[in-house]
Motif scaffolding. Structure first.
Motif, short mmCIF file in Angstrom:
data_model
loop_
_atom_site.label_atom_id
_atom_site.label_comp_id
_atom_site.label_asym_id
_atom_site.label_seq_id
_atom_site.Cartn_x
_atom_site.Cartn_y
_atom_site.Cartn_z
N TYR A 66 0.86 -1.17 0.00
CA TYR A 66 0.00 0.00 0.00
C TYR A 66 0.90 1.23 0.00
O TYR A 66 2.08 1.15 0.34
CB TYR A 66 -0.94 0.02 1.21
CG TYR A 66 -0.24 -0.21 2.52
CD1 TYR A 66 0.39 0.82 3.19
CD2 TYR A 66 -0.21 -1.47 3.10
CE1 TYR A 66 1.05 0.60 4.38
CE2 TYR A 66 0.44 -1.71 4.29
CZ TYR A 66 1.07 -0.65 4.93
OH TYR A 66 1.72 -0.87 6.10
N ASP A 68 0.65 5.92 0.07
CA ASP A 68 -0.12 7.15 0.23
C ASP A 68 0.26 8.11 -0.91
O ASP A 68 1.42 8.47 -1.04
CB ASP A 68 0.21 7.76 1.58
CG ASP A 68 -0.60 9.01 1.91
OD1 ASP A 68 -1.56 9.32 1.20
OD2 ASP A 68 -0.26 9.66 2.92
N HIS A 89 0.27 9.95 7.98
CA HIS A 89 -0.84 9.12 7.52
C HIS A 89 -0.62 7.63 7.76
O HIS A 89 -1.57 6.86 7.70
CB HIS A 89 -1.11 9.36 6.04
CG HIS A 89 -1.70 10.71 5.76
ND1 HIS A 89 -1.65 11.28 4.52
CD2 HIS A 89 -2.37 11.58 6.55
CE1 HIS A 89 -2.25 12.46 4.56
NE2 HIS A 89 -2.69 12.66 5.78
N TYR A 90 0.60 7.22 8.02
CA TYR A 90 0.86 5.81 8.30
C TYR A 90 0.50 5.41 9.73
O TYR A 90 0.70 4.27 10.12
CB TYR A 90 2.32 5.45 7.98
CG TYR A 90 2.52 5.25 6.50
CD1 TYR A 90 2.40 3.98 5.92
CD2 TYR A 90 2.79 6.32 5.66
CE1 TYR A 90 2.56 3.79 4.57
CE2 TYR A 90 2.95 6.14 4.29
CZ TYR A 90 2.82 4.88 3.76
OH TYR A 90 2.96 4.70 2.40
N ARG A 162 -4.61 9.37 0.93
CA ARG A 162 -5.10 8.65 -0.24
C ARG A 162 -4.27 7.38 -0.42
O ARG A 162 -3.33 7.36 -1.21
CB ARG A 162 -5.02 9.51 -1.51
CG ARG A 162 -5.88 10.75 -1.48
CD ARG A 162 -7.38 10.40 -1.50
NE ARG A 162 -8.20 11.59 -1.47
CZ ARG A 162 -8.68 12.16 -0.38
NH1 ARG A 162 -8.41 11.66 0.80
NH2 ARG A 162 -9.43 13.23 -0.45
N PHE A 163 -4.64 6.36 0.32
CA PHE A 163 -3.91 5.09 0.23
C PHE A 163 -4.41 4.28 -0.96
O PHE A 163 -5.60 4.23 -1.22
CB PHE A 163 -4.04 4.28 1.52
CG PHE A 163 -3.12 4.76 2.60
CD1 PHE A 163 -1.80 4.40 2.60
CD2 PHE A 163 -3.61 5.58 3.60
CE1 PHE A 163 -0.95 4.86 3.57
CE2 PHE A 163 -2.76 6.05 4.59
CZ PHE A 163 -1.43 5.70 4.57
N SER A 167 -4.17 -0.32 3.34
CA SER A 167 -3.99 0.68 4.39
C SER A 167 -3.01 0.14 5.44
O SER A 167 -2.97 -1.07 5.68
CB SER A 167 -5.33 0.97 5.04
OG SER A 167 -5.17 1.81 6.16
N TYR A 169 -3.31 0.51 8.61
CA TYR A 169 -4.04 0.19 9.85
C TYR A 169 -5.46 -0.20 9.56
O TYR A 169 -5.96 -0.12 8.49
CB TYR A 169 -4.01 1.37 10.85
CG TYR A 169 -4.37 2.70 10.26
CD1 TYR A 169 -5.69 3.12 10.24
CD2 TYR A 169 -3.40 3.55 9.73
CE1 TYR A 169 -6.03 4.34 9.71
CE2 TYR A 169 -3.72 4.79 9.21
CZ TYR A 169 -5.04 5.17 9.20
OH TYR A 169 -5.38 6.39 8.68
#
Length: 169
Positions: A66, A68, A89-90, A162-163, A167, A169
Motif C-alpha cells: 500500500y 499514500d 498518515h501511516y 489517499r492510500f 492501508s 491500519y
C-alpha cells in the motif's frame, strides 16, 4: 484569504475531546488534498522544520503492499534524489496525536505558531520507524503545502490520506 485551518481554529477553542474535534473538522469541511494545496501557502521544495502536504506517485508502487499518494510529512533531511520524511498518515488518528505531542520538546520555541520550527532526531523512535519514508523529487506531483505549528493539530485529522492497494491500519 482565510484557509481551512483558520476557519477550524476560529471554531475550536479550548481543550476538546478527540471525537468532538474530529466531528467539528468534518462538519466544517472535507477538503480534498489538492484543494488544500492549491489554496494554501505552497513551495516547490519541502520546507524543513514544519509539516508539508503534497501529491506523490511512488517509484516502486507495484512492489508496495500500500502507499499514500498525498503524504502529510515532516521533511527531515536530504537523501539521494529527494528527502526523508515522516508521513503521519501511516499512523491511526490517535497515534498521530501522541506522535505530534512527543515532538513538542524538539521545537525552536514554545509559541507553537508560524515562527516555530521542529528539529527532529528521528532515528530512534518507534513512531518514526513506522512513518519514515524516502521521497524522490522526480515522483512529486504537486507543490508542497506548508503547514505551520499552529495548524498541525488540525492537519493530522483532515481526511486527505489517499492510500492505494490497502492501508497501514
Amino acid at each position: 484569504m482565510a484557509t481551512v485551518f483558520d476557519k477550524i481554529l476560529d471554531k475550536t477553542t479550548g481543550p476538546k475531546s478527540y471525537d468532538w474535534y474530529r466531528k467539528q473538522v468534518r462538519s466544517m469541511t472535507t477538503p480534498g488534498a489538492r484543494s488544500l494545496i492549491n489554496k494554501g501557502k505552497a513551495t516547490l521544495r519541502p520546507k524543513y522544520g514544519i509539516m508539508n502536504l503534497f501529491g506523490y506517485d511512488p517509484k516502486h508502487k507495484d512492489r508496495l503492499p500500500y502507499y499514500d499518494t498525498f503524504p502529510l510529512i515532516f521533511p527531515l533531511e536530504p537523501a539521494k534524489g529527494g528527502f526523508i520524511g515522516l508521513n503521519f498518515h501511516y499512523l491511526p488518528p490517535l497515534a498521530r496525536v501522541r506522535f505530534l505531542r512527543s515532538l513538542a520538546d524538539t521545537t525552536s520555541n514554545n509559541k507553537f505558531d508560524k515562527s516555530t520550527r521542529y528539529r527532529i532526531n528521528w532515528r530512534n523512535n518507534t513512531f518514526m520507524k513506522k512513518t519514515a519514508k524516502h521521497y524522490l523529487f522526480n515522483h512529486v506531483r504537486t507543490s508542497f503545502l506548508n503547514i505551520t505549528a499552529e495548524e498541525m493539530a488540525i492537519a493530522i485529522f483532515l481526511p486527505v490520506a489517499r492510500f492505494k492497494k490497502g492501508s497501514p491500519y
